[in-house]
Design an enzyme around this catalytic site. Structure first.
Site, short mmCIF file in Angstrom:
data_model
loop_
_atom_site.label_atom_id
_atom_site.label_comp_id
_atom_site.label_asym_id
_atom_site.label_seq_id
_atom_site.Cartn_x
_atom_site.Cartn_y
_atom_site.Cartn_z
N CYS A 2 0.84 -1.19 0.00
CA CYS A 2 0.00 0.00 0.00
C CYS A 2 0.87 1.24 0.00
O CYS A 2 2.08 1.18 0.23
CB CYS A 2 -0.91 0.02 1.23
SG CYS A 2 -1.97 -1.45 1.37
N LEU A 262 12.36 -13.02 -8.44
CA LEU A 262 13.42 -12.19 -9.01
C LEU A 262 14.62 -13.12 -9.20
O LEU A 262 15.28 -13.50 -8.23
CB LEU A 262 13.74 -11.02 -8.08
CG LEU A 262 12.57 -10.06 -7.82
CD1 LEU A 262 12.93 -9.07 -6.73
CD2 LEU A 262 12.16 -9.35 -9.09
#
Length: 543
Positions: A2, A262
């Site tokens: 957020c 990743l």
């Protein structure tokens, strides 16, 4: 993931600028909300403005923030994940709502700080406890989420800076900060007080007591060593928390990825991918995002190669393809996508200003080169290869959760300087270096990395930085992690750096991955020294 923006001011603050609102919305594309609160009964009347954007990753509904308690007027902006409270897994549809109820109950008993200290997970927050007129804010004890603060005419908290000015500083991940708004005569008297996560300052990051014992007798680490088995167990538990139950992205089908790694092809990320495949349901795909850059300085040394060939020559691309093949062999039933993200130099230049803004207040060439790699990897826009020998297809990952192997080097002695420290002063020197590395994780890496990767509406999760795993790792004797003191025979093809993790890779059927050397991301992806080989990593960025 957020976005948080909180302002305390004597009057109504100006609205969010367009660029700041865009960056906050990028972090939380599912909802944006703003709540104003006015304090008339304080010595210094103030306006509090809480703004949140939301990336919804838990539960069956969006927890629209800021959360407001109708009875008390208390407010919460929450960014992150509460995995456990008081050591117990948080079994709830919305951790944000559960944390708010937890804090409201603690407020009624005057135990807000104690309640905050009981939360485990990666988070940053701002909580206004209306009954006491106190503002609490913090980053978790490892600093895995970004939060910046600026003082002056306004007190402002934000996930990202409004502008790259000297006024912004990163909130330290060393405790919870409390501002007593109700008794201040002016805004300038609102000095935050720091409350450490634990009272025992001998605990590293407030999590565990670093093991400083010295060996009396050494036995070489092997696949059957207890620490290897324990590491596997801790990683399974950490990954179960982080990869199970991820909802399908909006508009996605069951074949689309919920999760991406990743993926440099190195030891840390490949072990995570391998164990994740054991945990996820068979039908879920996993994206492996591998990034490579066009580096003009390197290109000038390989004039006979095409641009595509130069991408394929990047060290992380070479390693990535090799480790991808090993994953296909060990987990043939899993749908893996090897996502190649190739970044032309012109695109690096085009995004330079945005990346510099996002990493602020970090501002060195090393910060920028690392951020370049993470920024474009998190975007996940490239080509996908689903099996060895198949042709690549244009692809952009749908995953909203990214896994990173960050933390393994610091916990298990993976850097070259760890070997240097051992050669100079044995295990005592090694332990000093390890303790330093772990203690400064949040200050050096994590806030910066959060800002550049969350920019694409994705949440990065760090399985090696689970509190339980970190506690076990720091309390483990150094020679059970990296046995520099035992270099004899047997599996001597494995470097002593992170040997416990290398042995785990071997036990998982990945001998090639187990032997991979440590390589910094900026060199593996070739984001370092793009124009000149003489630029130092500590040099301040020239805009």
């Amino acid at each position: 993931m957020c976005g948080i923006h909180v302002t305390i001011s004597p009057s109504n603050p100006p609205p969010l600028g367009q660029d700041l609102e865009r960056r906050l919305r990028n972090r939380g594309p599912d909802h944006l909300g703003t709540v104003h609160a006015r304090l008339y009964d304080a010595p210094c009347p103030l306006t509090l403005t809480f703004t949140s954007t939301v990336l919804s990753l838990r539960g069956d509904h969006i927890a629209k923030q800021p959360l407001v308690d109708d009875e008390t007027g208390s407010l919460l902006c929450w960014n992150g994940e509460a995995w456990r409270i008081r050591g117990e897994a948080l079994e709830t549809s919305s951790d944000t709502e559960a944390v708010f109820e937890w804090l409201l109950d603690a407020s009624r008993r005057g135990l807000v700080l104690e309640a905050l200290r009981a939360i485990e997970g990666p988070f940053a927050f701002a909580y206004f406890d209306k009954p006491s007129k106190c503002l609490y804010y913090a980053r978790d004890r490892l600093g895995r989420r970004s939060l910046l603060v600026k003082t002056g005419d306004h007190l402002t908290l934000s996930s990202v800076a409004e502008s790259p000015s000297d006024d912004w500083i990163e909130v330290e991940a060393d405790g919870c900060y409390k501002v007593d708004i109700g008794h201040a005569q002016s805004l300038h008297q609102m000095t935050p007080s720091r409350h450490a996560w634990v009272e025992d300052d001998s605990l590293v990051l407030g999590i565990g007591l670093f093991n400083t014992s010295l060996p009396t007798e050494l036995s070489r680490l092997c696949q059957d060593s207890l620490s290897v088995r324990q590491l596997h167990q801790h990683l399974v538990k950490s990954l179960e928390t982080r990869v199970l139950g991820i909802p399908l992205p909006p508009g996605a089908s069951n074949s689309d990825a919920r999760l991406a790694v990743l993926f440099s092809g190195g030891l840390d990320c490949t072990v995570l991918a391998r164990i994740t495949s054991e945990i996820l349901p068979p039908g879920q795909s996993i994206d492996l995002i591998n990034v490579a850059f066009e580096n003009p300085r390197i290109a000038s040394q390989h004039r006979g190669h095409s641009q595509e060939e130069l991408y394929e020559l990047c060290p992380d691309r070479v390693t990535g393809r090799k480790s991808f093949a090993e994953l296909l062999k060990t987990c043939p039933g899993r749908l893996w996508r090897f996502v190649t993200v190739n970044v032309p130099y012109t695109e690096t230049r085009a995004h330079r200003g945005e990346i510099i803004h996002l990493i602020h207040p970090h501002n060195t060439e090393m910060d920028l080169s690392i951020a370049n790699a993470l920024y474009f990897a998190a975007r996940g826009d490239g080509s996908a290869l689903v099996a060895a020998g198949s042709g690549p297809q244009p692809y952009q990952t749908t995953a909203r959760v990214l896994l990173s192997g960050l933390g393994a080097d610091e916990l298990f002695g993976g850097y070259g300087r760890h070997g240097v420290a051992f050669s100079r002063n044995g295990y005592a020197g090694l332990m000093d270096e390890l303790k330093l590395d772990v203690s400064r994780l949040g200050k050096r890496n994590l806030g910066r990395d959060d800002r550049v990767m969350a920019h694409w509406g994705r949440e990065v999760r760090f399985p090696f930085l689970d509190e339980t795993l970190v506690k076990w790792a720091v309390e483990l004797p150094a020679w059970e992690k990296c046995d520099f003191g035992s270099r004899a025979t047997g599996d001597s093809n494995l470097d002593p750096e992170k040997r416990v993790l290398r042995l785990l890779a071997q036990s998982l059927g990945m001998p090639s991955v187990a032997e991979e050397k440590k390589r910094a991301i900026q060199f593996g992806a070739r984001t370092a020294k793009m124009e000149s080989g003489k630029v130092k990593g500590t040099t301040s960025i020239s805009h």
